[in-house]
Design an enzyme around this catalytic site. Structure first.
Site, PDB file in Angstrom:
ATOM      1  N   HIS A  13     -16.959   2.267   1.863  1.00 37.69           N
ATOM      2  CA  HIS A  13     -15.911   1.792   2.798  1.00 37.69           C
ATOM      3  C   HIS A  13     -16.296   2.242   4.207  1.00 37.69           C
ATOM      4  O   HIS A  13     -16.126   3.417   4.551  1.00 37.69           O
ATOM      5  CB  HIS A  13     -14.548   2.371   2.412  1.00 37.69           C
ATOM      6  CG  HIS A  13     -13.432   1.879   3.279  1.00 37.69           C
ATOM      7  ND1 HIS A  13     -12.300   1.295   2.765  1.00 37.69           N
ATOM      8  CD2 HIS A  13     -13.257   1.873   4.627  1.00 37.69           C
ATOM      9  CE1 HIS A  13     -11.484   0.944   3.747  1.00 37.69           C
ATOM     10  NE2 HIS A  13     -12.048   1.302   4.904  1.00 37.69           N
ATOM     11  N   HIS A  15     -16.524   1.146   8.555  1.00 42.08           N
ATOM     12  CA  HIS A  15     -16.305   0.271   9.719  1.00 42.08           C
ATOM     13  C   HIS A  15     -17.464   0.468  10.681  1.00 42.08           C
ATOM     14  O   HIS A  15     -17.620   1.556  11.237  1.00 42.08           O
ATOM     15  CB  HIS A  15     -14.999   0.630  10.433  1.00 42.08           C
ATOM     16  CG  HIS A  15     -13.793   0.464   9.571  1.00 42.08           C
ATOM     17  ND1 HIS A  15     -13.058  -0.696   9.539  1.00 42.08           N
ATOM     18  CD2 HIS A  15     -13.208   1.320   8.682  1.00 42.08           C
ATOM     19  CE1 HIS A  15     -12.055  -0.545   8.679  1.00 42.08           C
ATOM     20  NE2 HIS A  15     -12.123   0.652   8.139  1.00 42.08           N
ATOM     21  N   LYS A  99     -11.510  -8.124   1.094  1.00 43.73           N
ATOM     22  CA  LYS A  99     -10.597  -7.058   1.514  1.00 43.73           C
ATOM     23  C   LYS A  99      -9.204  -7.605   1.784  1.00 43.73           C
ATOM     24  O   LYS A  99      -9.047  -8.560   2.549  1.00 43.73           O
ATOM     25  CB  LYS A  99     -11.148  -6.398   2.789  1.00 43.73           C
ATOM     26  CG  LYS A  99     -10.256  -5.312   3.387  1.00 43.73           C
ATOM     27  CD  LYS A  99     -10.250  -4.042   2.556  1.00 43.73           C
ATOM     28  CE  LYS A  99      -9.197  -3.052   3.058  1.00 43.73           C
ATOM     29  NZ  LYS A  99      -9.733  -1.990   3.878  1.00 43.73           N
ATOM     30  N   HIS A 136      -6.135  -2.351   1.121  1.00 41.91           N
ATOM     31  CA  HIS A 136      -5.489  -1.338   1.965  1.00 41.91           C
ATOM     32  C   HIS A 136      -4.092  -1.185   1.378  1.00 41.91           C
ATOM     33  O   HIS A 136      -3.234  -2.041   1.570  1.00 41.91           O
ATOM     34  CB  HIS A 136      -5.434  -1.780   3.433  1.00 41.91           C
ATOM     35  CG  HIS A 136      -4.814  -0.724   4.305  1.00 41.91           C
ATOM     36  ND1 HIS A 136      -5.541   0.048   5.184  1.00 41.91           N
ATOM     37  CD2 HIS A 136      -3.536  -0.274   4.386  1.00 41.91           C
ATOM     38  CE1 HIS A 136      -4.734   0.924   5.766  1.00 41.91           C
ATOM     39  NE2 HIS A 136      -3.513   0.741   5.310  1.00 41.91           N
ATOM     40  N   HIS A 174      -9.309   4.306   0.234  1.00 45.75           N
ATOM     41  CA  HIS A 174      -8.833   5.531   0.905  1.00 45.75           C
ATOM     42  C   HIS A 174      -7.475   6.013   0.381  1.00 45.75           C
ATOM     43  O   HIS A 174      -6.499   6.041   1.119  1.00 45.75           O
ATOM     44  CB  HIS A 174      -8.796   5.367   2.427  1.00 45.75           C
ATOM     45  CG  HIS A 174      -8.298   4.052   2.955  1.00 45.75           C
ATOM     46  ND1 HIS A 174      -7.114   3.493   2.561  1.00 45.75           N
ATOM     47  CD2 HIS A 174      -8.831   3.193   3.855  1.00 45.75           C
ATOM     48  CE1 HIS A 174      -6.948   2.356   3.198  1.00 45.75           C
ATOM     49  NE2 HIS A 174      -7.968   2.150   3.979  1.00 45.75           N
ATOM     50  N   ASP A 247     -14.500   5.584   5.199  1.00 41.43           N
ATOM     51  CA  ASP A 247     -13.573   4.984   6.154  1.00 41.43           C
ATOM     52  C   ASP A 247     -13.903   5.449   7.569  1.00 41.43           C
ATOM     53  O   ASP A 247     -13.003   5.589   8.401  1.00 41.43           O
ATOM     54  CB  ASP A 247     -12.106   5.280   5.809  1.00 41.43           C
ATOM     55  CG  ASP A 247     -11.152   4.305   6.509  1.00 41.43           C
ATOM     56  OD1 ASP A 247     -11.614   3.262   7.008  1.00 41.43           O
ATOM     57  OD2 ASP A 247      -9.946   4.603   6.568  1.00 41.43           O
TER      58      ASP A 247
HETATM   59  O1  DOR Z   1      -7.494   4.643  10.175  1.00 39.86           O
HETATM   60  C1  DOR Z   1      -7.874   3.511   9.941  1.00 39.86           C
HETATM   61  N1  DOR Z   1      -8.735   2.877  10.780  1.00 39.86           N
HETATM   62  N2  DOR Z   1      -7.429   2.889   8.858  1.00 39.86           N
HETATM   63  C2  DOR Z   1      -7.675   1.605   8.635  1.00 39.86           C
HETATM   64  O2  DOR Z   1      -7.186   1.101   7.659  1.00 39.86           O
HETATM   65  C3  DOR Z   1      -8.455   0.811   9.604  1.00 39.86           C
HETATM   66  C4  DOR Z   1      -9.330   1.646  10.408  1.00 39.86           C
HETATM   67  C5  DOR Z   1      -9.871   0.929  11.622  1.00 39.86           C
HETATM   68  O3  DOR Z   1     -10.383  -0.164  11.488  1.00 39.86           O
HETATM   69  O4  DOR Z   1      -9.788   1.499  12.722  1.00 39.86           O
HETATM   70 ZN    ZN Z   2     -10.932   1.353   6.636  1.00 41.96          ZN
END
Ligand code: DOR
Ligand code: ZN
Length: 346
Positions: A13, A15, A99, A136, A174, A247
């Site tokens: 997971h 970003h 997702k 999520h 998460h 995450d």
């Molecule tokens: O804290 C988070 N940041 N939780 C999420 O679900 C998305 C992520 C983000 O993309 O910044």
């Molecule tokens: Zn995330």
């Protein structure tokens, strides 16, 4: 001096964002992880197979020369997602998961799903072809307290979904509560869960006690200590459904340090060092490999990595970087609030 050699970890997971931030953060994941499930919540989101193929190219272009890091692409589920497109992406080998963001639950989730029933045809197709759904798991009902949103999601969305499509393979992303741990434990093999390093390390006091600390704010928000302990027990158990998803979610510092700061913790640079600390503290270093390198591939039906990495514990704490630069701006790296003694060997 102590060392631990394990199969190379994957991040289930992650970003990576886009543009300058992608360029700045991708090398930090690529240096430690072999593969990562790439979150699709860009602006605009990665909705179609065509979007995902283009994003994959941008990620590959952002990697250091010679990197063999493999981005595993996902699609952002909307109420108009086409089952044919999802299946075509899966058959191509490009799409590894879809997702589900409940609309309004988190960063860039506005295009997400308002009514899960609208997504059932796509979810039924995914169940038929064996493509996992990453969720999520928080309700967006404003009357539900933010600390209860995960538990409410299990009851209102996940349990009905499991009853309706039991063959659908789901990863509850998460997880932050004992409710999440207990729910996943009680399911059969079609249910997995990722756990972040920060939810193993902080409880909600880190955000709120003695001053407000935006760099510990993420979604789902960290909960009470009892929940953190339940997450630790799940992570160190070696039990199949629980695996690492960092995450890691970078936001430029001015977007975190302001009156309405963004949710997200950027931890990619020190995840493995932090996890080694946690597992050592729990007397469970022998289970680290299951959590970081074995359970995730097994769930995603991929072979574990052949390459090994070695973590080395040194007596003197490791000097950790605190920030990563993006042009003139900075991203703050997760501070676990303990000295880090572990280092991944080059
Ligand atoms: O804290 C988070 N940041 N939780 C999420 O679900 C998305 C992520 C983000 O993309 O910044
Ligand atoms: Zn995330």
């Amino acid at each position: 001096m102590k060392t631990l050699t394990i199969r190379q970890p994957d991040d289930w997971h992650l970003h990576l964002r886009d543009g300058a931030v992608l360029k700045a953060v991708a090398p930090h994941s690529a240096v430690h992880f072999a593969r990562a499930i790439i979150m699709p919540n860009l602006v605009p989101p990665v909705v179609t197979t065509t979007d995902a193929a283009a994003y994959r190219e941008r990620i590959l272009a952002a990697l250091p020369e010679g990197s063999s890091f493999t981005p595993l692409m996902t699609l952002y589920l909307t109420e108009t997602t086409q089952a044919e497109d999802v299946e075509a992406g899966f058959r191509d080998g490009l799409i590894k998961a879809v997702k589900l963001y409940p609309a309004g639950a988190t960063t860039n989730s506005q295009s997400g799903v308002r009514n899960i029933e609208t997504a059932y045809p796509v979810l039924e197709r995914m169940a038929a072809i064996g493509l996992p759904l990453c969720v999520h798991g928080e309700v967006t009902d404003p009357t539900v307290d933010i600390f209860d949103r995960e538990a409410a999601f299990i009851e209102r969305v996940l349990e009905p979904l499991r009853r309706r499509i039991p063959e659908l393979r789901i990863v509850m992303e998460h997880i932050t509560t004992k409710d999440g741990v207990d729910f996943v434990r009680a399911q059969g093999q079609n249910m997995g869960a990722t756990i972040t390093p920060h939810h193993l390390i902080i409880n909600r006091n880190a955000i709120l006690a003695g001053g407000i600390r935006p760099h510990y704010y993420c979604l789902p928000v960290a909960k009470r200590e009892a929940h953190r302990l339940a997450l630790r027990a799940a992570a160190i158990s070696g039990h199949g459904p629980f695996f690492l998803g960092t995450d890691s979610a970078p936001h430029l510092d001015p977007l975190k340090e302001c009156a309405c700061g963004c949710a997200g913790i950027f931890n990619a640079p020190n995840t493995l060092a932090c996890l080694a600390h946690v597992f050592e503290e729990e007397g469970a270093l022998d289970q680290l490999e299951a959590f970081t390198s074995l359970n995730g591939p097994a769930f995603y039906r991929l072979p574990p990595n052949e390459k090994r990495i070695t973590l080395r514990r040194q007596d003197v704490p490791v000097e950790m970087e605190r920030k990563v630069s993006v042009g003139e701006e900075t991203l703050t790296i997760f501070d676990p609030m303990f000295p880090i003694h572990w280092k991944v060997e080059d």
